[in-house]
Design a protein around this motif. Structure first.
Motif, PDB file in Angstrom:
ATOM      1  N   UNK A 166     -15.274 -34.069 -26.545  1.00 44.01           N
ATOM      2  CA  UNK A 166     -16.397 -34.973 -26.803  1.00 44.01           C
ATOM      3  C   UNK A 166     -16.123 -36.375 -26.279  1.00 44.01           C
ATOM      4  N   UNK A 167     -14.890 -36.867 -26.519  1.00 48.56           N
ATOM      5  CA  UNK A 167     -14.505 -38.193 -26.007  1.00 48.56           C
ATOM      6  C   UNK A 167     -14.576 -38.214 -24.489  1.00 48.56           C
ATOM      7  N   UNK A 168     -14.048 -37.141 -23.871  1.00 48.45           N
ATOM      8  CA  UNK A 168     -14.032 -37.058 -22.409  1.00 48.45           C
ATOM      9  C   UNK A 168     -15.463 -37.044 -21.854  1.00 48.45           C
ATOM     10  N   UNK A 210     -14.123 -31.116 -12.848  1.00 52.95           N
ATOM     11  CA  UNK A 210     -13.037 -31.495 -13.763  1.00 52.95           C
ATOM     12  C   UNK A 210     -13.287 -30.877 -15.144  1.00 52.95           C
ATOM     13  N   UNK A 211     -14.501 -31.056 -15.660  1.00 52.45           N
ATOM     14  CA  UNK A 211     -14.807 -30.569 -17.008  1.00 52.45           C
ATOM     15  C   UNK A 211     -14.862 -29.048 -17.055  1.00 52.45           C
ATOM     16  N   UNK A 212     -15.370 -28.439 -15.995  1.00 53.77           N
ATOM     17  CA  UNK A 212     -15.443 -26.975 -15.917  1.00 53.77           C
ATOM     18  C   UNK A 212     -14.046 -26.366 -16.019  1.00 53.77           C
ATOM     19  N   UNK A 213     -13.106 -26.887 -15.215  1.00 51.87           N
ATOM     20  CA  UNK A 213     -11.735 -26.374 -15.236  1.00 51.87           C
ATOM     21  C   UNK A 213     -11.052 -26.622 -16.563  1.00 51.87           C
ATOM     22  N   UNK A 214     -11.268 -27.826 -17.104  1.00 49.92           N
ATOM     23  CA  UNK A 214     -10.623 -28.213 -18.367  1.00 49.92           C
ATOM     24  C   UNK A 214     -11.054 -27.305 -19.509  1.00 49.92           C
ATOM     25  N   UNK A 240     -13.926 -45.469 -18.587  1.00 53.55           N
ATOM     26  CA  UNK A 240     -12.577 -45.098 -18.105  1.00 53.55           C
ATOM     27  C   UNK A 240     -11.632 -44.906 -19.287  1.00 53.55           C
ATOM     28  N   UNK A 241     -11.736 -45.787 -20.295  1.00 55.28           N
ATOM     29  CA  UNK A 241     -10.879 -45.688 -21.487  1.00 55.28           C
ATOM     30  C   UNK A 241     -11.123 -44.354 -22.206  1.00 55.28           C
ATOM     31  N   UNK A 242     -12.399 -43.958 -22.336  1.00 58.19           N
ATOM     32  CA  UNK A 242     -12.716 -42.687 -22.998  1.00 58.19           C
ATOM     33  C   UNK A 242     -12.218 -41.495 -22.189  1.00 58.19           C
TER      34      UNK A 242
END
Length: 478
Positions: free
Chosen positions: A168-170, A128-132, A207-209
């Motif tokens: 950073x939040x993610x 997820x983070x790699x693609x984002x 989950x909120x972050x």
């Protein structure tokens, strides 16, 4: 090591697209004179080949469960590729006229699309983070592509700084989820949370972050602050691209993240999504009323549209997810068409952005005024335009899910929002006109006509899209 766990063939569309990007970059460097045209055409060809690979690829999980191919990811990928193709076609003549004709433009767009395709197939927090990030880094550069233009440089810097904050939040959210669930894999997290009582407070905070980081990517309230300035400052074809493909990828990602790993925690995150949806709809409807720049108007409009799309996610059912996907199909086409009309606003070679510049367009260019009228009616949700059906499916899902208040707020904000869409039509047909616009390039006419006909006649052939969206939605909430 099993063959299934490393089934790289499932990622063939992404691999081919990335390799095409590298090859086109080399061609651009080697050819000096006509590099931009050739690179743009090759990029369009790469999109077409990738779309065919997406259609013909099988389903399953690869790379030890970090990458998944299913009807949902295929649906989103085809929509992303269509949006990217529209964005690239819109850039061809604009870039030449504005002195931005550089071969890096289509390559950056292609790399961004590769990131989006990885996003919608992500089945782990890692992928997820790699693609984002692959998507985002290319978009930061595209936003500041007109490097001699102060507004574009400022937009790129603002987008980069706020985007880094959202990342950073993610990441913080992902670290909390990993720490409290013991896994990054979506299926493993879902298994660990099959009993919602096991979900600790730390996990809910995580989950909120994660939601906050992803809400930034779709410019939902309260993470919308970058949108008007970036939409206004970026080169207009980049704005058209920003307003379509990345939105589809981010919405698809939010649907998958909330539907699979956190699906059992619906009661914990439902109110959060409802709040974000309502705030986005209200802000989108009210803040756009005072705008005089049409690109800023489209920015606030997009915030509102993301609010409507989130209604389907808030419901947390198959019907809700289906409504979101149908909404995104109609949104991509009417948005791309609107930007084709905005790019046609030129007098004596100067690009215009004020809504008042459209005065008298109904008399000087009836065809352009006609298409823009279709898109404005569609965005306002006037039947029988495609936009009406997008809203109909998400509102129906909300009603069937017992969320009457959310549906009523959606309808009311649609009525308020209709004011500024209808104002554009009023300016075109009833205000005293100025000079006619310059003759527009064929590329803009083709995109406006193709998207306009789709928007106008969607009600005749909605079945294939509804069927595909239904099959895609079952993957998440079935």
């Amino acid at each position: 090591m099993s063959a299934a766990s490393l089934n790289w063939a499932l990622a063939l569309p992404e691999i081919v697209l990335a390799c095409c990007g590298m090859a086109i970059l080399v061609i651009g460097v080697l050819r000096k004179s006509d590099a931009t045209q050739i690179c743009s055409m090759l990029t369009l060809g790469a999109y077409l080949v990738t779309a065919m690979l997406v259609v013909t690829s099988g389903t399953g999980s690869a790379y030890h469960g970090q990458f998944v191919v299913d009807p949902f990811s295929s649906f989103a990928k085809l929509l992303i590729l269509a949006a990217a193709a529209f964005g690239l076609i819109l850039s061809l003549d604009y870039n030449r006229a504005e002195g931005l004709s550089r071969f890096e433009f289509p390559v950056l767009m292609l790399l961004s699309v590769t990131g989006m395709m990885i996003m919608v197939s992500a089945s782990s927090m890692m992928s997820l983070y790699l693609g984002l990030e692959l998507q985002s880094l290319a978009l930061y550069v595209l936003t500041a592509f007109a490097r001699d233009n102060l507004r574009s440089s400022e937009a790129g810097l603002k987008y980069f700084v706020l985007g880094a904050l959202a990342s950073g939040l993610l990441l913080y959210g992902i670290s909390l989820v990993y720490g409290f669930s013991g896994s990054m894999d979506f299926v493993e997290i879902a298994r660990a949370l099959s009993d919602p009582a096991k979900a600790s407070t730390g996990l809910i905070v995580g989950v909120v972050f994660v939601v906050a980081g992803l809400a930034f990517k779709i410019s939902a309230v309260p993470f919308h602050m970058w949108t008007p300035d970036v939409y206004e400052g970026a080169p207009t074809p980049v704005t058209a691209f920003l307003g379509t493909a990345p939105k589809v990828a981010a919405i698809a990602l939010i649907l998958r993240v909330m539907g699979i790993p956190f699906g059992h925690l619906l009661a914990s995150w439902q109110q959060l999504i409802v709040l974000v949806s309502v705030c986005s709809m209200v802000l989108g409807a009210l803040a756009a009323i005072g705008q005089t720049n049409i690109k800023r108007l489209m920015a606030y409009s997009s915030i509102g549209h993301m609010g409507y799309a989130l209604i389907g996610l808030a419901v947390g059912t198959t019907d809700g997810a289906r409504g979101v996907l149908i909404y995104m199909v109609t949104y991509v086409f009417m948005n791309a068409g609107t930007f084709a009309c905005i790019l046609s606003m030129r007098r004596k070679g100067i690009a215009l952005e004020k809504i008042s510049d459209l005065a008298g367009l109904g008399r000087t260019d009836p065809m352009l005024a006609g298409w823009l009228t279709v898109f404005m009616f569609s965005m306002a949700g006037v039947p029988p335009m495609a936009g009406f059906f997008g809203k109909l499916y998400v509102f129906l899902a909300a009603v069937q899910g017992g969320m009457w208040a959310l549906a009523v707020i959606g309808v009311l904000t649609s009525v308020v929002g209709a004011f500024y869409y209808l104002r554009v039509i009023k300016v075109m047909y009833f205000d005293a006109g100025g000079e006619a616009f310059d003759a527009r390039p064929a590329s803009l006419s083709i995109v406006a006509a193709a998207t306009g006909l789709f928007t106008l006649f969607f009600f005749i052939f909605p079945a294939p899209f509804v069927g595909a969206a239904q099959a895609a939605a079952k993957v998440l909430f079935g």
